[in-house]
Structure formats: structure tokens, C-alpha cells
Design a protein around this motif. Structure first.
Motif, PDB file in Angstrom:
ATOM      1  N   ALA A   3      22.634  55.789  35.298  1.00  0.00           N
ATOM      2  CA  ALA A   3      24.039  55.859  34.874  1.00  0.00           C
ATOM      3  C   ALA A   3      24.433  54.638  34.056  1.00  0.00           C
ATOM      4  O   ALA A   3      25.087  54.748  33.016  1.00  0.00           O
ATOM      5  CB  ALA A   3      24.951  55.997  36.103  1.00  0.00           C
ATOM      6  N   VAL A   4      24.036  53.458  34.516  1.00  0.00           N
ATOM      7  CA  VAL A   4      24.380  52.232  33.785  1.00  0.00           C
ATOM      8  C   VAL A   4      23.662  52.179  32.441  1.00  0.00           C
ATOM      9  O   VAL A   4      24.234  51.734  31.435  1.00  0.00           O
ATOM     10  CB  VAL A   4      24.060  50.987  34.640  1.00  0.00           C
ATOM     11  CG1 VAL A   4      24.302  49.717  33.844  1.00  0.00           C
ATOM     12  CG2 VAL A   4      24.917  50.973  35.902  1.00  0.00           C
ATOM     13  N   ARG A   5      22.421  52.651  32.377  1.00  0.00           N
ATOM     14  CA  ARG A   5      21.697  52.663  31.102  1.00  0.00           C
ATOM     15  C   ARG A   5      22.360  53.597  30.097  1.00  0.00           C
ATOM     16  O   ARG A   5      22.330  53.349  28.886  1.00  0.00           O
ATOM     17  CB  ARG A   5      20.235  53.055  31.319  1.00  0.00           C
ATOM     18  CG  ARG A   5      19.382  51.931  31.900  1.00  0.00           C
ATOM     19  CD  ARG A   5      17.898  52.164  31.655  1.00  0.00           C
ATOM     20  NE  ARG A   5      17.392  53.316  32.397  1.00  0.00           N
ATOM     21  CZ  ARG A   5      16.898  53.248  33.630  1.00  0.00           C
ATOM     22  NH1 ARG A   5      16.870  52.082  34.287  1.00  0.00           N
ATOM     23  NH2 ARG A   5      16.430  54.326  34.222  1.00  0.00           N
ATOM     24  N   LEU A   6      22.959  54.681  30.580  1.00  0.00           N
ATOM     25  CA  LEU A   6      23.696  55.568  29.677  1.00  0.00           C
ATOM     26  C   LEU A   6      24.828  54.810  28.993  1.00  0.00           C
ATOM     27  O   LEU A   6      25.087  54.988  27.799  1.00  0.00           O
ATOM     28  CB  LEU A   6      24.252  56.767  30.453  1.00  0.00           C
ATOM     29  CG  LEU A   6      23.243  57.817  30.917  1.00  0.00           C
ATOM     30  CD1 LEU A   6      23.942  58.850  31.810  1.00  0.00           C
ATOM     31  CD2 LEU A   6      22.595  58.517  29.728  1.00  0.00           C
ATOM     32  N   GLN A   7      25.506  53.956  29.765  1.00  0.00           N
ATOM     33  CA  GLN A   7      26.566  53.146  29.147  1.00  0.00           C
ATOM     34  C   GLN A   7      25.971  52.127  28.182  1.00  0.00           C
ATOM     35  O   GLN A   7      26.484  51.931  27.086  1.00  0.00           O
ATOM     36  CB  GLN A   7      27.403  52.434  30.218  1.00  0.00           C
ATOM     37  CG  GLN A   7      28.568  51.657  29.618  1.00  0.00           C
ATOM     38  CD  GLN A   7      29.522  51.077  30.637  1.00  0.00           C
ATOM     39  OE1 GLN A   7      30.548  50.501  30.272  1.00  0.00           O
ATOM     40  NE2 GLN A   7      29.230  51.217  31.913  1.00  0.00           N
ATOM     41  N   ARG A   8      24.895  51.505  28.573  1.00  0.00           N
ATOM     42  CA  ARG A   8      24.226  50.531  27.698  1.00  0.00           C
ATOM     43  C   ARG A   8      23.841  51.160  26.369  1.00  0.00           C
ATOM     44  O   ARG A   8      23.988  50.541  25.297  1.00  0.00           O
ATOM     45  CB  ARG A   8      22.973  50.001  28.393  1.00  0.00           C
ATOM     46  CG  ARG A   8      22.173  48.988  27.591  1.00  0.00           C
ATOM     47  CD  ARG A   8      20.749  48.870  28.090  1.00  0.00           C
ATOM     48  NE  ARG A   8      19.999  50.114  27.857  1.00  0.00           N
ATOM     49  CZ  ARG A   8      18.768  50.328  28.309  1.00  0.00           C
ATOM     50  NH1 ARG A   8      18.154  49.430  29.064  1.00  0.00           N
ATOM     51  NH2 ARG A   8      18.157  51.480  28.035  1.00  0.00           N
ATOM     52  N   ASP A   9      23.374  52.401  26.410  1.00  0.00           N
ATOM     53  CA  ASP A   9      22.884  53.077  25.209  1.00  0.00           C
ATOM     54  C   ASP A   9      23.970  53.797  24.430  1.00  0.00           C
ATOM     55  O   ASP A   9      23.682  54.516  23.466  1.00  0.00           O
ATOM     56  CB  ASP A   9      21.776  54.063  25.582  1.00  0.00           C
ATOM     57  CG  ASP A   9      20.547  53.372  26.169  1.00  0.00           C
ATOM     58  OD1 ASP A   9      20.374  52.152  25.923  1.00  0.00           O
ATOM     59  OD2 ASP A   9      19.777  54.047  26.877  1.00  0.00           O
ATOM     60  N   GLY A  10      25.226  53.651  24.854  1.00  0.00           N
ATOM     61  CA  GLY A  10      26.335  54.247  24.123  1.00  0.00           C
ATOM     62  C   GLY A  10      26.580  55.710  24.423  1.00  0.00           C
ATOM     63  O   GLY A  10      27.357  56.374  23.728  1.00  0.00           O
ATOM     64  N   GLU A  11      25.933  56.248  25.469  1.00  0.00           N
ATOM     65  CA  GLU A  11      26.131  57.648  25.821  1.00  0.00           C
ATOM     66  C   GLU A  11      27.258  57.823  26.837  1.00  0.00           C
ATOM     67  O   GLU A  11      27.580  58.941  27.230  1.00  0.00           O
ATOM     68  CB  GLU A  11      24.830  58.240  26.372  1.00  0.00           C
ATOM     69  CG  GLU A  11      23.697  58.269  25.352  1.00  0.00           C
ATOM     70  CD  GLU A  11      22.446  58.937  25.908  1.00  0.00           C
ATOM     71  OE1 GLU A  11      22.570  60.054  26.451  1.00  0.00           O
ATOM     72  OE2 GLU A  11      21.364  58.331  25.793  1.00  0.00           O
ATOM     73  N   ALA A  12      27.844  56.730  27.274  1.00  0.00           N
ATOM     74  CA  ALA A  12      29.011  56.749  28.158  1.00  0.00           C
ATOM     75  C   ALA A  12      29.783  55.457  27.930  1.00  0.00           C
ATOM     76  O   ALA A  12      29.222  54.446  27.498  1.00  0.00           O
ATOM     77  CB  ALA A  12      28.594  56.870  29.626  1.00  0.00           C
ATOM     78  N   GLU A  13      31.081  55.510  28.206  1.00  0.00           N
ATOM     79  CA  GLU A  13      31.920  54.324  28.052  1.00  0.00           C
ATOM     80  C   GLU A  13      32.230  53.643  29.381  1.00  0.00           C
ATOM     81  O   GLU A  13      32.817  52.560  29.401  1.00  0.00           O
ATOM     82  CB  GLU A  13      33.242  54.696  27.366  1.00  0.00           C
ATOM     83  CG  GLU A  13      33.146  54.907  25.876  1.00  0.00           C
ATOM     84  CD  GLU A  13      32.479  56.218  25.501  1.00  0.00           C
ATOM     85  OE1 GLU A  13      31.590  56.193  24.618  1.00  0.00           O
ATOM     86  OE2 GLU A  13      32.828  57.261  26.086  1.00  0.00           O
ATOM     87  N   ALA A  14      31.853  54.282  30.476  1.00  0.00           N
ATOM     88  CA  ALA A  14      32.141  53.710  31.800  1.00  0.00           C
ATOM     89  C   ALA A  14      31.223  54.328  32.840  1.00  0.00           C
ATOM     90  O   ALA A  14      30.626  55.382  32.609  1.00  0.00           O
ATOM     91  CB  ALA A  14      33.605  53.947  32.185  1.00  0.00           C
ATOM     92  N   VAL A  15      31.130  53.667  33.990  1.00  0.00           N
ATOM     93  CA  VAL A  15      30.338  54.150  35.124  1.00  0.00           C
ATOM     94  C   VAL A  15      31.195  54.103  36.384  1.00  0.00           C
ATOM     95  O   VAL A  15      31.916  53.118  36.612  1.00  0.00           O
ATOM     96  CB  VAL A  15      29.065  53.297  35.328  1.00  0.00           C
ATOM     97  CG1 VAL A  15      28.382  53.659  36.649  1.00  0.00           C
ATOM     98  CG2 VAL A  15      28.101  53.462  34.172  1.00  0.00           C
ATOM     99  N   VAL A  16      31.109  55.149  37.188  1.00  0.00           N
ATOM    100  CA  VAL A  16      31.761  55.192  38.494  1.00  0.00           C
ATOM    101  C   VAL A  16      30.682  55.414  39.542  1.00  0.00           C
ATOM    102  O   VAL A  16      29.839  56.309  39.405  1.00  0.00           O
ATOM    103  CB  VAL A  16      32.804  56.327  38.564  1.00  0.00           C
ATOM    104  CG1 VAL A  16      33.277  56.539  40.003  1.00  0.00           C
ATOM    105  CG2 VAL A  16      33.995  56.021  37.664  1.00  0.00           C
TER     106      VAL A  16
END
Length: 329
Positions: free
Chosen positions: A85-98
Motif C-alpha cells: 500500500a505504501v509503495r503504491l503511494q510512493r509510485d504515484g498510484e495513490a495519494e494516501a494510505v489508510v
């Protein structure tokens, strides 16, 4: 915006995470969701809910348990749901993680994959606390069991920015949690932190004691993560104790039962105002991204409200404000 959810983290995963996600999708039309976890398990759970075009699943084959040592688990389980989940944010595929998962794993993953905002020495978990005057924010609530004076100064800066831009408090008052009001009270950490805060330019009101927290004398309360986490968990237990105590005492007397009926609305209001579910989750301030940590036993309602916290942080660009105001040491 797109939010990645660690759907396998927490005591009631994945059901509560998915149920809360559904509520969030209804509440926030501008939000899309990526559920991260065991694809087979998540898709089976999703059959219980109506189809939603703003949701997709990303497979993660591993889970970090609540009892696991965070650093070792993150190093060993590269495909854990929180790490993905955090890597998705790192890679620009998400703007936040819950996430409602292992707190340490959330912090370690965020530091490894997102890094710190330039100038920030250590991130801090900012937990909302109800007070007689509204809401205050306490940090650190668990990211740093051991702290240094300069870190606590930065906690105060980040907490003030959060209180100002997210909670809407003008000129937040900052208090340093200690065992007495005098500047000389406390251990070496507190005494040195007091000196730094006094010269910081923040609206520092000095030391505050445990009894002052719920009175609303401060909008931001600073402490190390060990004390903050103990205080947070103790506070969460108060209403359960109060409710159980009342039930035990009132059931023994007819007049008391009648009296309880009269004050029940006020008790319900108090319970709602002090319920962690109303606040959703606690943001991890200082990382180069938006990460919201929920209670491990979070209900769907709490998960939905955590989405609201993440959304507000992203829209208000809280990290940009931190970057502009933090002083690199």
C-alpha cells in the motif's frame, strides 16, 4: 484522489476495512480506493457489497501481524499488505494510505518507502483528543518511544500546522506535557525541550500536566511516543469503564435506574464526543506522503472517518506547510 487501504491490517480485517471503505465511497464522491491484500479473500468479501466502479484490488500475499516486530517483519515480508500500500503511494498510484495494522510496521514502511519531509528529524503520530473546548492534538502518540528535545520542537511545529490547517484553530496554543507547571519540572528531555519551545516563536504556554489535557488549555500537546501511546490507550478505556460502572451501580436501585433515563441523552452525547471512531485515525506527520493510522479494532465508521482525515490532509496540502515551516537541524 486515490487512497490505498491496507485491507489485511487490524483486528477485524478485512471485513471492517471493506465495510468502512464502502461508507467512505458514499461519503466522498471524489475518492477512489485501492484495496491491498489477499485478492482471493478480498474479492470473496466484496461479494457482500454492491459493485462500486471506484474501487479496485491489488494483490499482496503477506500480512504483518499486530504482535510482530516491525523492522524485522518489514524486511522479511516484502509483499506485506502495508508495504504494498505504501509503495503504491510512493509510485504515484495513490495519494494516501489508510491502515489499522501494526503501528510500527506502518511507521517503518512509511519511512523506508516515502522518506521524511526535508528538515524533519522524526515523524510523529498526531492523535486527536476531545476537550471541554473542542479538540486538541497530542503528539507523539507512538512513533518514537524515545525522543530528543529538537524532535519535540519539531513535533510542536507539525502539530501546530495540523491544528491550524486541518482542525481550523487560529494561533494554536502549545503545551509540553510534564509533571509540573514550572519550567524546571520534568526530566532532562522535558527541561531542554521547554527551553527550545520557549524560543521557538510558537504560541507556547509552558508545561501542562495530565489533568490539563481534557480541560482544553492547549490545542497541541507535545510528549514522547512512549508517554503519548500510554496516555492514548488509557483515555480510550475511560468511557468503557464509565459505562460499565454506571450499569453495575444503577442496576441495584430503582430510583437510580429512573435517574439514568433522564441523563441518558447527555451520557450519549459525551460518549459520542469522546469516541475515537468520530476522529477516524491519527496521521503520521513528517513523512513525505499522507499516512493515517487507525485503531486496530476500528469499526467501519472509524475507517470511513479515517478516509476523511486522509482526504483533508491531501486537499489542504499539509506536507507543503510543514516543508515551509520546519527548520532543518
Amino acid at each position: 484522489m486515490r487512497i490505498a487501504v491496507d485491507a489485511m491490517g487490524g483486528d477485524h480485517a478485512p471485513h471492517n476495512l471493506i465495510a468502512g471503505t464502502r461508507e467512505a465511497l458514499s461519503a466522498f464522491p471524489d475518492v477512489e480506493v485501492v484495496l491491498v491484500g489477499d485478492e482471493r479473500v478480498l474479492k470473496r468479501e466484496l461479494r457482500k457489497f454492491p459493485d462500486e466502479g471506484r474501487l479496485r484490488v491489488v494483490h499482496a500475499s503477506e500480512v504483518i501481524g499486530m504482535e510482530e516486530a516491525p523492522a524485522a517483519a518489514i524486511q522479511k515480508k516484502k509483499d506485506a499488505s502495508i508495504a504494498v500500500a505504501v509503495r503504491l503511494q510512493r509510485d504515484g498510484e495513490a495519494e494516501a494510505v489508510v491502515s489499522a495494522g501494526n503501528t510500527g510496521a506502518v511507521v517503518v514502511s512509511s519511512l523506508l518507502e516515502l522518506g521524511r519531509i526535508k528538515g524533519v528529524s522524526r515523524p510523529a503520530i498526531a492523535a486527536p483528543f476531545p476537550t471541554k473546548e473542542g479538540v486538541c492534538v497530542l503528539l507523539d502518540a507512538g512513533a518514537n518511544p524515545v525522543a530528543r528535545p529538537k524532535w519535540m520542537l519539531q513535533f510542536a511545529v507539525m502539530g501546530s500546522l495540523y491544528a491550524s490547517h486541518i482542525l481550523g484553530v487560529r494561533e494554536p496554543k502549545v503545551g509540553l506535557l510534564s509533571i509540573g507547571e514550572e519550567s524546571s519540572k520534568g526530566n532532562d528531555l522535558i527541561v531542554e525541550a521547554h527551553s527550545l519551545l520557549k524560543g521557538s516563536g510558537l504560541r507556547f504556554i509552558g508545561n501542562v500536566e495530565g489533568r490539563d489535557i481534557l480541560s482544553g488549555v492547549a490545542d497541541v500537546i507535545v510528549c514522547d511516543g512512549f508517554v503519548g501511546n500510554v496516555l492514548l490507550k488509557f483515555t480510550e478505556s475511560i468511557m468503557d469503564f464509565f459505562s460499565a460502572y454506571l450499569r453495575t451501580k444503577v442496576s441495584k436501585n430503582l430510583l437510580r435506574r429512573l435517574g439514568l433515563l433522564l441523563v441518558r441523552p447527555a451520557i450519549q452525547e459525551l460518549k459520542q464526543e469522546t469516541d475515537y471512531e468520530e476522529y477516524g485515525g491519527a496521521p503520521l506527520l513528517g513523512v513525505n506522503g499522507v499516512v493515517v493510522k487507525c485503531h486496530g479494532s476500528s469499526s467501519p465508521k472509524a475507517i470511513k472517518n479515517a478516509f476523511g482525515v486522509a482526504r483533508r490532509m491531501y486537499l489542504e496540502k499539509i506536507n507543503e506547510h510543514i516543508m515551509e515551516n520546519i527548520r532543518e537541524e
